[in-house]
Motif scaffolding. Structure first.
Motif, PDB file in Angstrom:
ATOM      1  N   GLN A 140      90.945 -14.372  48.817  1.00  0.00           N
ATOM      2  CA  GLN A 140      90.912 -15.305  47.692  1.00  0.00           C
ATOM      3  C   GLN A 140      90.090 -16.542  48.014  1.00  0.00           C
ATOM      4  O   GLN A 140      89.319 -17.032  47.183  1.00  0.00           O
ATOM      5  CB  GLN A 140      92.338 -15.714  47.313  1.00  0.00           C
ATOM      6  CG  GLN A 140      92.407 -16.623  46.098  1.00  0.00           C
ATOM      7  CD  GLN A 140      93.834 -16.969  45.715  1.00  0.00           C
ATOM      8  OE1 GLN A 140      94.779 -16.659  46.426  1.00  0.00           O
ATOM      9  NE2 GLN A 140      93.994 -17.638  44.577  1.00  0.00           N
ATOM     10  N   ARG A 141      90.222 -17.011  49.234  1.00  0.00           N
ATOM     11  CA  ARG A 141      89.493 -18.222  49.634  1.00  0.00           C
ATOM     12  C   ARG A 141      87.983 -17.987  49.602  1.00  0.00           C
ATOM     13  O   ARG A 141      87.214 -18.830  49.128  1.00  0.00           O
ATOM     14  CB  ARG A 141      89.941 -18.642  51.034  1.00  0.00           C
ATOM     15  CG  ARG A 141      89.445 -20.004  51.461  1.00  0.00           C
ATOM     16  CD  ARG A 141      90.095 -20.418  52.763  1.00  0.00           C
ATOM     17  NE  ARG A 141      89.678 -21.742  53.165  1.00  0.00           N
ATOM     18  CZ  ARG A 141      90.131 -22.376  54.246  1.00  0.00           C
ATOM     19  NH1 ARG A 141      91.064 -21.795  54.988  1.00  0.00           N
ATOM     20  NH2 ARG A 141      89.702 -23.572  54.545  1.00  0.00           N
ATOM     21  N   THR A 142      87.563 -16.814  50.115  1.00  0.00           N
ATOM     22  CA  THR A 142      86.138 -16.482  50.113  1.00  0.00           C
ATOM     23  C   THR A 142      85.594 -16.394  48.695  1.00  0.00           C
ATOM     24  O   THR A 142      84.506 -16.897  48.401  1.00  0.00           O
ATOM     25  CB  THR A 142      85.902 -15.139  50.833  1.00  0.00           C
ATOM     26  OG1 THR A 142      86.393 -15.222  52.170  1.00  0.00           O
ATOM     27  CG2 THR A 142      84.418 -14.786  50.851  1.00  0.00           C
ATOM     28  N   CYS A 143      86.341 -15.766  47.811  1.00  0.00           N
ATOM     29  CA  CYS A 143      85.908 -15.625  46.415  1.00  0.00           C
ATOM     30  C   CYS A 143      85.752 -16.980  45.737  1.00  0.00           C
ATOM     31  O   CYS A 143      84.781 -17.221  45.019  1.00  0.00           O
ATOM     32  CB  CYS A 143      86.906 -14.767  45.637  1.00  0.00           C
ATOM     33  SG  CYS A 143      86.945 -13.043  46.146  1.00  0.00           S
ATOM     34  N   VAL A 144      86.717 -17.873  45.975  1.00  0.00           N
ATOM     35  CA  VAL A 144      86.647 -19.209  45.386  1.00  0.00           C
ATOM     36  C   VAL A 144      85.432 -19.959  45.930  1.00  0.00           C
ATOM     37  O   VAL A 144      84.712 -20.634  45.179  1.00  0.00           O
ATOM     38  CB  VAL A 144      87.940 -19.992  45.668  1.00  0.00           C
ATOM     39  CG1 VAL A 144      87.784 -21.461  45.252  1.00  0.00           C
ATOM     40  CG2 VAL A 144      89.114 -19.365  44.930  1.00  0.00           C
ATOM     41  N   HIS A 145      85.170 -19.812  47.241  1.00  0.00           N
ATOM     42  CA  HIS A 145      84.011 -20.471  47.844  1.00  0.00           C
ATOM     43  C   HIS A 145      82.710 -19.938  47.266  1.00  0.00           C
ATOM     44  O   HIS A 145      81.769 -20.713  47.007  1.00  0.00           O
ATOM     45  CB  HIS A 145      84.028 -20.273  49.362  1.00  0.00           C
ATOM     46  CG  HIS A 145      85.037 -21.120  50.066  1.00  0.00           C
ATOM     47  ND1 HIS A 145      85.371 -20.959  51.403  1.00  0.00           N
ATOM     48  CD2 HIS A 145      85.815 -22.140  49.622  1.00  0.00           C
ATOM     49  CE1 HIS A 145      86.290 -21.840  51.742  1.00  0.00           C
ATOM     50  NE2 HIS A 145      86.573 -22.565  50.680  1.00  0.00           N
TER      51      HIS A 145
END
Length: 320
Positions: free
Chosen positions: A148-153
């Motif tokens: 999720q963090r990668t996608c948001v970034h």
């Protein structure tokens, strides 16, 4: 306001500073042709808005679509919706009322949103290419790499690049003096048609625009190309023909959108100056009207998982 003498911006004597622009649009076409274009473009615009809204609703309502690929797809749908709204309504108005005027501030605002969402789309497509690369080339680590963090970034990074590009380009273009000539040879405020109206040397500005165009168009294209070289190499090594077919199928929609989007946009912004402005305007319709519709139709609504999510949302039984 009359400006006397030739200053540092090389204004000609006795020139009038422009306070509003007029779109040439499709005024060269007859009323019947413009009315036909109005009906066609309005229909496409409404389908675009509806299709993107359905994708956003499907991803939001279905837990099965809470995956990296559909997160990025929903981000693209939102950006495409804003992109379309920034351009198409004024174009439709211009078809009914040729030579429609727009204030300098209104023109700068339209250019800002056009560039913000247009560049954001380019990098979101590159992010989706990376998602497909990880899914096919490194499936065991997919959940970890595309968390999720990668996608948001990736999504926020795309929006940040779009916003930064718009700020730089709009500041660059509207720091130029505009005097006397006020007819924009386009149906919306774009960089090249605006620079043609400037009463100053635009060489440095044009070089800056070319450099930025290379960065925001060629860089994502190169990243997508590298991703697909690695994807194809991995697919060809698969022992199962069924596995190869499924892998190719997951990439086909994305690749279709990428080719249309980058093909038309690159032709406009990376080609030498053209004298055929009407031809450029007609080509611009492809990436301002057609491509925003192509994304949800090809990438989303033809997708079985999206269809099933929509059927669940309306209380119908999913397709087998």
């Amino acid at each position: 306001m009359l400006l006397g003498g030739a200053g540092a911006d090389r204004r000609r004597p006795n020139t009038t500073a422009v306070t509003e622009f007029t779109f040439e649009g499709f005024s060269a076409l007859g009323w019947q042709r413009r009315l036909l274009l109005f009906v066609v473009f309005l229909a496409l615009h409404l389908v675009t808005l509806g299709s993107n809204a359905l994708i956003l609703a499907a991803v939001r309502l279905s837990r099965h679509l809470h995956t990296p690929m559909y997160f990025l797809l929903s981000a693209l749908s939102l950006s495409e919706t804003c992109y379309s709204v920034a351009i198409v309504p004024r174009m439709l108005s211009g078809l009914l009322s040729p030579r429609e005027a727009v204030s300098v501030a209104g023109c700068a605002t339209q250019l800002f949103f056009y560039l913000t969402f247009g560049v954001t789309n380019c990098f979101l497509l590159a992010a989706m290419g990376y998602d497909r690369y990880v899914a096919i080339c490194d499936p065991l680590r997919y959940a970890v790499v595309m968390g999720q963090r990668t996608c948001v970034h990736l999504a926020c990074g795309s929006w940040s690049v779009g916003l930064s590009t718009a700020i730089i380009q709009v500041s660059s273009v509207f720091s130029l003096p505009f005097c006397d000539a006020s007819v924009i040879s386009h149906f919306f405020c774009d960089i090249r048609p605006l620079m043609k109206l400037a009463c100053a040397d635009t060489t440095i500005k044009e070089l800056l625009t070319l450099l930025i165009s290379l960065c925001v168009l060629v860089l994502p294209m190169v990243l997508i190309f590298i991703s697909y070289v690695l994807i194809v190499s991995t697919i060809l090594k698969m022992a199962s023909a069924e596995g190869q077919r499924k892998a190719f199928a997951t990439c086909a929609s994305h690749l279709t959108v990428v080719i249309v989007h980058y093909g038309c946009t690159s032709f406009i912004y990376l080609k030498p100056k053209s004298q055929n402005s009407l031809q450029d305007r007609l080509l611009s319709v492809t990436y301002t009207v057609i491509t925003p519709l192509l994304n949800p139709v090809v990438y989303g609504l033809r997708n079985k998982e999206v269809k099933q999510a929509l059927l669940r949302a309306v209380g119908r039984k999913p397709l087998p």
